[in-house]
Design an enzyme around this catalytic site. Sequence first.
Site, PDB file in Angstrom:
ATOM      1  N   SER A  15      42.561  34.803  36.017  1.00  0.00           N
ATOM      2  CA  SER A  15      41.583  34.801  36.890  1.00  0.00           C
ATOM      3  C   SER A  15      42.861  34.331  38.689  1.00  0.00           C
ATOM      4  CB  SER A  15      40.847  33.405  37.250  1.00  0.00           C
ATOM      5  OG  SER A  15      40.422  32.901  38.206  1.00  0.00           O
ATOM      6  N   LYS A  66      28.654  32.320  31.989  1.00  0.00           N
ATOM      7  CA  LYS A  66      27.423  32.426  33.306  1.00  0.00           C
ATOM      8  C   LYS A  66      25.833  31.712  33.079  1.00  0.00           C
ATOM      9  CE  LYS A  66      30.436  35.291  37.034  1.00  0.00           C
ATOM     10  NZ  LYS A  66      30.148  36.535  37.768  1.00  0.00           N
ATOM     11  N   GLU A  78      17.887  28.732  44.786  1.00  0.00           N
ATOM     12  CA  GLU A  78      17.278  29.184  44.930  1.00  0.00           C
ATOM     13  C   GLU A  78      18.432  30.904  44.056  1.00  0.00           C
ATOM     14  OE1 GLU A  78      15.387  29.776  48.126  1.00  0.00           O
ATOM     15  OE2 GLU A  78      14.102  31.942  47.545  1.00  0.00           O
ATOM     16  N   ASP A 102      27.759  35.279  43.870  1.00  0.00           N
ATOM     17  CA  ASP A 102      28.003  36.461  44.590  1.00  0.00           C
ATOM     18  C   ASP A 102      26.838  37.422  44.258  1.00  0.00           C
ATOM     19  OD1 ASP A 102      30.157  36.346  42.283  1.00  0.00           O
ATOM     20  OD2 ASP A 102      28.936  36.428  40.423  1.00  0.00           O
ATOM     21  N   GLY A 128      24.241  45.261  34.824  1.00  0.00           N
ATOM     22  CA  GLY A 128      24.624  44.123  34.198  1.00  0.00           C
ATOM     23  C   GLY A 128      24.053  42.899  34.511  1.00  0.00           C
ATOM     24  N   ASN A 150      22.591  54.118  34.563  1.00  0.00           N
ATOM     25  CA  ASN A 150      23.311  52.819  34.042  1.00  0.00           C
ATOM     26  C   ASN A 150      22.754  54.046  32.579  1.00  0.00           C
ATOM     27  OD1 ASN A 150      24.340  50.663  32.628  1.00  0.00           O
ATOM     28  ND2 ASN A 150      22.048  50.175  31.843  1.00  0.00           N
ATOM     29  N   TYR A 219      38.013  45.000  41.225  1.00  0.00           N
ATOM     30  CA  TYR A 219      38.754  44.767  42.123  1.00  0.00           C
ATOM     31  C   TYR A 219      40.263  45.117  41.226  1.00  0.00           C
ATOM     32  CZ  TYR A 219      38.453  40.248  39.704  1.00  0.00           C
ATOM     33  OH  TYR A 219      38.713  39.144  38.515  1.00  0.00           O
ATOM     34  N   GLY A 240      36.429  46.303  45.985  1.00  0.00           N
ATOM     35  CA  GLY A 240      36.556  45.036  44.605  1.00  0.00           C
ATOM     36  C   GLY A 240      36.840  44.044  45.458  1.00  0.00           C
TER      37      GLY A 240
HETATM   38  N1  LIG Z   1      34.190  41.998  43.219  1.00  0.00           N
HETATM   39  C1  LIG Z   1      33.518  41.154  42.606  1.00  0.00           C
HETATM   40  O1  LIG Z   1      33.818  40.074  42.456  1.00  0.00           O
HETATM   41  C2  LIG Z   1      32.811  40.415  41.226  1.00  0.00           C
HETATM   42  C3  LIG Z   1      31.907  40.006  41.005  1.00  0.00           C
HETATM   43  C4  LIG Z   1      31.423  40.258  39.156  1.00  0.00           C
HETATM   44  C5  LIG Z   1      32.214  41.111  38.243  1.00  0.00           C
HETATM   45  N2  LIG Z   1      32.625  41.939  39.368  1.00  0.00           N
HETATM   46  C6  LIG Z   1      33.493  43.438  38.113  1.00  0.00           C
HETATM   47  O2  LIG Z   1      31.838  44.345  38.128  1.00  0.00           O
HETATM   48  C7  LIG Z   1      32.089  44.733  36.352  1.00  0.00           C
HETATM   49  C8  LIG Z   1      30.896  44.675  36.116  1.00  0.00           C
HETATM   50  O3  LIG Z   1      30.493  42.749  35.706  1.00  0.00           O
HETATM   51  P1  LIG Z   1      29.269  42.145  34.611  1.00  0.00           P
HETATM   52  O4  LIG Z   1      28.871  40.669  34.590  1.00  0.00           O
HETATM   53  O5  LIG Z   1      27.814  42.637  35.947  1.00  0.00           O
HETATM   54  O6  LIG Z   1      29.394  42.574  33.027  1.00  0.00           O
HETATM   55  P2  LIG Z   1      28.335  42.799  32.264  1.00  0.00           P
HETATM   56  O7  LIG Z   1      27.251  42.085  32.685  1.00  0.00           O
HETATM   57  O8  LIG Z   1      29.163  43.210  30.925  1.00  0.00           O
HETATM   58  O9  LIG Z   1      27.284  44.210  33.113  1.00  0.00           O
HETATM   59  C9  LIG Z   1      28.734  45.820  32.208  1.00  0.00           C
HETATM   60  C10 LIG Z   1      27.830  47.186  33.510  1.00  0.00           C
HETATM   61  O10 LIG Z   1      28.482  48.255  32.868  1.00  0.00           O
HETATM   62  C11 LIG Z   1      27.824  49.330  31.723  1.00  0.00           C
HETATM   63  N3  LIG Z   1      29.819  49.113  31.280  1.00  0.00           N
HETATM   64  C12 LIG Z   1      30.329  48.951  30.112  1.00  0.00           C
HETATM   65  N4  LIG Z   1      30.937  49.795  29.968  1.00  0.00           N
HETATM   66  C13 LIG Z   1      31.142  51.050  30.174  1.00  0.00           C
HETATM   67  C14 LIG Z   1      31.477  52.661  29.549  1.00  0.00           C
HETATM   68  N5  LIG Z   1      32.100  52.862  29.053  1.00  0.00           N
HETATM   69  N6  LIG Z   1      30.214  53.911  30.155  1.00  0.00           N
HETATM   70  C15 LIG Z   1      29.388  53.425  30.904  1.00  0.00           C
HETATM   71  N7  LIG Z   1      29.104  51.869  31.723  1.00  0.00           N
HETATM   72  C16 LIG Z   1      29.255  50.914  30.802  1.00  0.00           C
HETATM   73  C17 LIG Z   1      27.049  48.528  31.412  1.00  0.00           C
HETATM   74  O11 LIG Z   1      25.711  49.225  30.845  1.00  0.00           O
HETATM   75  P3  LIG Z   1      25.542  49.166  29.249  1.00  0.00           P
HETATM   76  O12 LIG Z   1      24.004  48.449  29.876  1.00  0.00           O
HETATM   77  O13 LIG Z   1      24.498  50.367  29.365  1.00  0.00           O
HETATM   78  O14 LIG Z   1      26.047  48.210  28.680  1.00  0.00           O
HETATM   79  C18 LIG Z   1      26.131  47.491  32.374  1.00  0.00           C
HETATM   80  O15 LIG Z   1      25.721  48.209  33.047  1.00  0.00           O
HETATM   81  C19 LIG Z   1      32.772  43.998  35.727  1.00  0.00           C
HETATM   82  O16 LIG Z   1      34.695  44.987  35.640  1.00  0.00           O
HETATM   83  C20 LIG Z   1      33.941  42.876  36.697  1.00  0.00           C
HETATM   84  O17 LIG Z   1      35.188  42.476  36.537  1.00  0.00           O
HETATM   85  C21 LIG Z   1      33.620  41.744  39.708  1.00  0.00           C
END
Ligand SMILES: NC(=O)c1ccc[n+]([C@@H]2O[C@H](COP(=O)([O-])OP(=O)(O)OC[C@H]3O[C@@H](n4cnc5c(N)ncnc54)[C@H](OP(=O)(O)O)[C@@H]3O)[C@@H](O)[C@H]2O)c1
Length: 273
Positions: A15, A66, A78, A102, A128, A150, A219, A240
């Site tokens: 982290s 989370k 909220e 977020d 997600g 998706n 990111y 990111g």
């Molecule tokens: N920059 C930031 O501050 C920030 C903040 C939060 C998250 N993130 C990043 O955002 C990403 C998503 O986070 P999350 O918390 O939303 O995760 P999550 O709830 O696990 O959702 C993952 C998403 O990615 C899709 N996915 C995963 N593997 C895939 C693959 N091989 N092919 C196609 N689609 C795929 C999933 O699709 P399905 O529905 O089909 O499973 C779902 O839509 C992570 O990489 C995280 O590091 C960045």
Amino acid sequence: MGKSFAVIGDPIDHSLSPNIHSAAFRELNLDSSYIAYRIPIGELAEGIEGLKKIKITGFNVTIPHKIEMMKYLDKIDESCSLIGAVNTVTNTDGSLKGYNTDMDGFLDPLKKRKIMIPNKKVLLLGAGGAARAIVAGLAKEKAQNITIANRTLENAEKLSEFAKEIGVDSKPIKIEDVKNSAKDYDFIVNATSIGLKNEQSPISLEGINGKTVVYDIVYLPMNTDFIKKAKDEGATIIYGYEMLLGQAIRAFEIWHCIEAPYNAMKKALLGGF
Ligand SMILES: NC(=O)c1ccc[n+]([C@@H]2O[C@H](COP(=O)([O-])OP(=O)(O)OC[C@H]3O[C@@H](n4cnc5c(N)ncnc54)[C@H](OP(=O)(O)O)[C@@H]3O)[C@@H](O)[C@H]2O)c1
């Protein structure tokens, strides 16, 4: 006595939050500390008791806690109830209040660049937890419509229903059905985890141009294949790390009630890459 903060999750050793917040404490000479604390899945209740015992002032929450963390809150902001997930908590004499930064973190780099969301046609990849916070942010900023693409159509359908409930027109599609339609959108966001392992962009970005805004919330690496392809087409890029920084700044301001030192926090974050 100094104030203490933490980020809880599992895995947690990579982290960047301790670096970002510690840099802010140094910059402002605050008598505070911030640690990464690994709490495995199934041990959240005990972990939180431990944090209360050491009189933690506040903590961030990341994967996999989370959503489950919502159960342990005494008060819910909220932002947090809307999204159904928490990433920032304050502790006032044992009473825990949850926030979700977020959404504001996502919007922050758009505001910094003065990018207007109203009337924008958005293509959102992913459905997600992060995508849900993004939908809430885009609805708040009055996007014209959001197409949610998706891998699992059912998840896109659920998120699309949520978008409509909170007032923005939306339709779900399968990600492979995006095909060559990227050029039909003003704003394209990757909120899947594709890119984390250096995978190819999940869609073709052919035909987009300098007016298209392309935002990848992955990111690490900073320059994903999705970002590289968008750059090749001359699009406006948002990284990111900017969302990560935005959510940390908002959390800092909730905890300390003073303006966060943006540049010091950004430098610490980019130094961690
Ligand atoms: N920059 C930031 O501050 C920030 C903040 C939060 C998250 N993130 C990043 O955002 C990403 C998503 O986070 P999350 O918390 O939303 O995760 P999550 O709830 O696990 O959702 C993952 C998403 O990615 C899709 N996915 C995963 N593997 C895939 C693959 N091989 N092919 C196609 N689609 C795929 C999933 O699709 P399905 O529905 O089909 O499973 C779902 O839509 C992570 O990489 C995280 O590091 C960045």
